[in-house]
Design a protein around this motif. Structure first.
Motif, short mmCIF file in Angstrom:
data_model
loop_
_atom_site.label_atom_id
_atom_site.label_comp_id
_atom_site.label_asym_id
_atom_site.label_seq_id
_atom_site.Cartn_x
_atom_site.Cartn_y
_atom_site.Cartn_z
N ILE A 63 35.06 -27.44 -33.62
CA ILE A 63 35.31 -28.86 -33.35
C ILE A 63 34.70 -29.27 -31.99
O ILE A 63 34.40 -30.44 -31.77
CB ILE A 63 36.83 -29.15 -33.42
CG1 ILE A 63 37.12 -30.65 -33.48
CG2 ILE A 63 37.61 -28.54 -32.27
CD1 ILE A 63 37.13 -31.22 -34.84
N LEU A 64 34.53 -28.30 -31.09
CA LEU A 64 33.86 -28.58 -29.81
C LEU A 64 32.49 -27.91 -29.75
O LEU A 64 31.96 -27.63 -28.67
CB LEU A 64 34.73 -28.08 -28.64
CG LEU A 64 36.09 -28.76 -28.48
CD1 LEU A 64 36.85 -28.16 -27.30
CD2 LEU A 64 35.94 -30.27 -28.31
N GLY A 65 31.92 -27.65 -30.91
CA GLY A 65 30.62 -26.97 -30.95
C GLY A 65 30.76 -25.54 -30.43
O GLY A 65 31.84 -24.95 -30.46
N SER A 66 29.64 -24.99 -29.96
CA SER A 66 29.63 -23.61 -29.48
C SER A 66 29.38 -23.60 -27.98
O SER A 66 28.80 -24.53 -27.43
CB SER A 66 28.52 -22.82 -30.18
OG SER A 66 28.78 -22.79 -31.57
N ASN A 67 29.80 -22.50 -27.35
CA ASN A 67 29.53 -22.31 -25.92
C ASN A 67 30.12 -23.45 -25.09
O ASN A 67 29.50 -23.91 -24.11
CB ASN A 67 28.01 -22.20 -25.71
CG ASN A 67 27.65 -21.59 -24.38
OD1 ASN A 67 28.44 -20.87 -23.78
ND2 ASN A 67 26.45 -21.89 -23.89
N ASN A 72 35.12 -21.55 -22.87
CA ASN A 72 34.59 -20.35 -22.20
C ASN A 72 35.40 -20.01 -20.96
O ASN A 72 35.75 -18.84 -20.73
CB ASN A 72 33.13 -20.57 -21.80
CG ASN A 72 32.19 -20.57 -23.00
OD1 ASN A 72 32.64 -20.54 -24.13
ND2 ASN A 72 30.89 -20.61 -22.76
N ALA A 73 35.72 -21.02 -20.16
CA ALA A 73 36.46 -20.77 -18.91
C ALA A 73 37.85 -20.22 -19.23
O ALA A 73 38.30 -19.24 -18.61
CB ALA A 73 36.55 -22.06 -18.10
N VAL A 75 38.94 -18.68 -21.94
CA VAL A 75 38.89 -17.35 -22.55
C VAL A 75 38.51 -16.30 -21.49
O VAL A 75 39.09 -15.20 -21.45
CB VAL A 75 37.92 -17.35 -23.75
CG1 VAL A 75 37.58 -15.94 -24.20
CG2 VAL A 75 38.53 -18.15 -24.91
N THR A 76 37.56 -16.64 -20.65
CA THR A 76 37.13 -15.70 -19.61
C THR A 76 38.29 -15.39 -18.67
O THR A 76 38.53 -14.23 -18.30
CB THR A 76 35.94 -16.29 -18.81
OG1 THR A 76 34.96 -16.70 -19.75
CG2 THR A 76 35.34 -15.28 -17.85
N ARG A 77 39.03 -16.43 -18.30
CA ARG A 77 40.20 -16.23 -17.42
C ARG A 77 41.20 -15.27 -18.09
O ARG A 77 41.70 -14.34 -17.49
CB ARG A 77 40.90 -17.58 -17.18
CG ARG A 77 40.71 -18.14 -15.78
CD ARG A 77 41.66 -19.30 -15.46
NE ARG A 77 41.99 -20.19 -16.55
CZ ARG A 77 41.29 -21.28 -16.88
NH1 ARG A 77 40.21 -21.61 -16.21
NH2 ARG A 77 41.69 -22.05 -17.89
N GLN A 78 41.41 -15.49 -19.40
CA GLN A 78 42.40 -14.67 -20.10
C GLN A 78 41.92 -13.23 -20.28
O GLN A 78 42.72 -12.30 -20.23
CB GLN A 78 42.74 -15.31 -21.46
CG GLN A 78 43.81 -14.58 -22.23
CD GLN A 78 45.11 -14.41 -21.46
OE1 GLN A 78 45.62 -15.37 -20.85
NE2 GLN A 78 45.66 -13.19 -21.44
N LEU A 79 40.60 -13.06 -20.48
CA LEU A 79 40.05 -11.71 -20.68
C LEU A 79 40.46 -10.78 -19.54
O LEU A 79 40.80 -9.61 -19.76
CB LEU A 79 38.52 -11.76 -20.74
CG LEU A 79 37.88 -12.16 -22.08
CD1 LEU A 79 36.36 -12.29 -21.91
CD2 LEU A 79 38.21 -11.13 -23.15
N ALA A 268 40.08 -25.71 -36.61
CA ALA A 268 39.81 -26.43 -35.37
C ALA A 268 40.85 -26.17 -34.28
O ALA A 268 40.56 -26.37 -33.09
CB ALA A 268 39.71 -27.94 -35.64
N LEU A 269 42.03 -25.72 -34.68
CA LEU A 269 43.11 -25.48 -33.71
C LEU A 269 42.63 -24.71 -32.49
O LEU A 269 42.99 -25.04 -31.36
CB LEU A 269 44.25 -24.73 -34.42
CG LEU A 269 45.34 -24.09 -33.57
CD1 LEU A 269 46.12 -25.14 -32.77
CD2 LEU A 269 46.32 -23.30 -34.45
N ALA A 270 41.84 -23.66 -32.69
CA ALA A 270 41.42 -22.84 -31.55
C ALA A 270 39.90 -22.91 -31.34
O ALA A 270 39.33 -22.03 -30.68
CB ALA A 270 41.89 -21.40 -31.72
N GLY A 271 39.28 -23.92 -31.89
CA GLY A 271 37.87 -24.20 -31.60
C GLY A 271 36.90 -23.08 -31.94
O GLY A 271 35.81 -23.00 -31.38
N GLY A 272 37.28 -22.18 -32.85
CA GLY A 272 36.37 -21.09 -33.23
C GLY A 272 36.99 -19.72 -33.04
O GLY A 272 36.39 -18.70 -33.41
#
Ligand SMILES: Cc1ncc(COP(=O)(O)O)c(C=O)c1O
Length: 430
Positions: A63-67, A72-73, A75-79, A268-272
């Motif tokens: 729903i927000l496209g890719s990348n 990204n921010a 998910v990266t923080r959570q990683l 779409a809930l989690a955008g991919g």
């Protein structure tokens, strides 16, 4: 002419060790079978060097496209903080609070990893709550691939009340409690309740039938279903795996102004990222609290997916997001219809701006699955191939998904492609 020799070679290699060559059976219908090396915004880049405007959105989630920078921010923080806990964390509280804020009438949620699983959780809640077994589903609706519900998705028989398994390997015993009915027909639903008195636990539906030609609910139909469910003590379930966070921030509940007992979310809930949820009034989850049933999953509430979902919803909540998304879809629909008209092609689109279907050969919008069968599937595929050759990546059966990152630029590319592709369908006499 669209050529993809590298993808063809990759498929040949895949087919040696990856059974059937693909990771989900339906993907075999998107021909030629392409391999992608990256995606960015509304663009997919395949391994043969094609840049494609993506209107498949990975079958809906993107729903927000890719990348997307916000996802990204997050998910990266959570990683850096952990991949999975199999235990509790603040993110799941935050997301539950967020969903209950945006989805009208949703007071509590549970999480799963896929739409298929979440549908099963909703069915179990309905059964445990009512103490009944039977579930009504409508023809042409898709609710995941489990034996009890992948029934009459693409029925071939003439009797809409006769459940048909979707594939081999589905014993009758596993869908013996599934009752089928035609969509948009309150009389038919009444017959189901009459034939199975006191036995129907729930009625599940795609509120907008995107999986079969985007048939819209006729006026008063959804409200009528909810009313019948209340009258007969059955749980009403909107399967919002497609419509959730797509038709509106509050999904079909907001779009149609209705509050079923339960809604199922995914895509779409989690955008991919792989996350799904079931939401509803708190009392719908009493059966979990009092131990009448349970719901499990090692990855439920996975922190990476939860972080992606929070970022997705917060981004979607920005002003005018849905207005722009719907406007983009309506502009596409208008361009398609105008091109068809000017080339004498019988054609129409139906659905919403954010998810719609394009039908060749139909004179009026289909009301249900059976009416979609009159559409010209060959022309639809021919058009999809012509669009691909002109840089537009589409799903089969004329389905289009629009994201929040499709802009004027992609609209222009798509409109030019339509102008080239539509004449390939034009009647020979034109
Ligand atoms: C309406 C609907 N429900 C359920 C599902 C199953 O979701 P998943 O593929 O995440 O298991 C889908 C998948 O396309 C869907 O469209």
């Amino acid at each position: 002419m669209f050529e993809a020799p590298n993808s063809a070679a990759a498929l040949a290699r895949a087919s040696q060790k990856l059974a059937n060559g693909v990771s989900s059976g339906l993907r075999r219908s998107v021909t030629p079978i392409l391999y992608f090396e990256r995606a960015d915004g509304p663009y997919f880049y395949d391994i043969d060097g094609h840049t494609l405007v993506d209107y498949t959105l990975g079958w809906g989630p993107l729903i927000l496209g890719s990348n997307h920078p916000a996802i990204n921010a997050a998910v990266t923080r959570q990683l850096a903080c952990g991949y999975t806990f199999g235990a509790q964390h603040h993110g799941e509280i935050e997301l539950a609070e967020l969903i209950t804020r945006v989805a009208p009438g949703v007071e509590q949620v549970i999480f799963s990893s896929s739409g298929t699983e979440a549908v099963q959780a909703a069915i179990r809640l309905a059964r445990a709550t009512t103490g009944r077994d039977k579930i009504v589903k409508f023809e042409g609706h898709y609710h995941g691939w489990m034996n009890n519900i992948h029934v009459s998705h693409r029925p071939r028989g003439n009797d809409p009340f006769q459940p048909e398994p979707g594939f081999g390997g589905q014993p009758v015993s596993e869908y013996q409690h599934t009752v089928t009915a035609p969509w948009n027909d309150l009389g038919a639903l009444e017959c189901c309740f009459a034939q199975h008195p006191g036995q129907i636990a729930g009625v599940i539906m795609e509120p907008l039938l995107v999986n079969s030609g985007s048939c819209e609910p006729t006026r008063g139909f959804l409200a009528g279903v909810l009313k019948k469910c209340r009258r007969y003590g059955a749980v009403s379930i909107f399967d919002e795996v497609i419509t959730g966070f797509r038709l509106a921030l509050g999904g079909a509940r907001e779009y149609y102004g209705l509050e079923p007992d339960l809604s199922v979310y995914g895509k779409a809930l989690a955008g991919g990222f792989s996350l799904a949820a079931v939401g509803g009034r708190s009392e719908m989850f009493d059966v979990l609290r009092d131990g009448r049933t349970t719901h499990g999953g090692s990855y439920n509430g996975n922190p990476i997916c939860i972080a992606a979902a929070i970022a997705t919803i917060n981004t979607l909540a920005q002003p005018d997001t849905f207005k722009r998304m719907h406007a983009h879809g309506h502009a596409l629909r208008a361009a398609l219809e105008k091109a068809a008209q000017s080339h004498g092609v019988q054609f129409l689109t139906c659905g919403s701006g954010a998810a719609f279907s394009a039908h060749f050969g139909l004179a009026k919008p289909p009301r249900d699955y059976r009416e979609t069968l009159a559409a010209d599937a060959a022309d639809c595929e021919k058009f999809r191939a012509a669009m691909l050759a002109n840089g537009i990546y589409l799903l089969p059966e004329g389905r289009w998904y629009v994201s929040a990152v499709h802009s004027e630029r992609e609209l222009e590319i798509a409109t030019k492609a339509i102008a080239v592709a539509m004449p390939t369908i034009a009647p020979a006499t034109h």
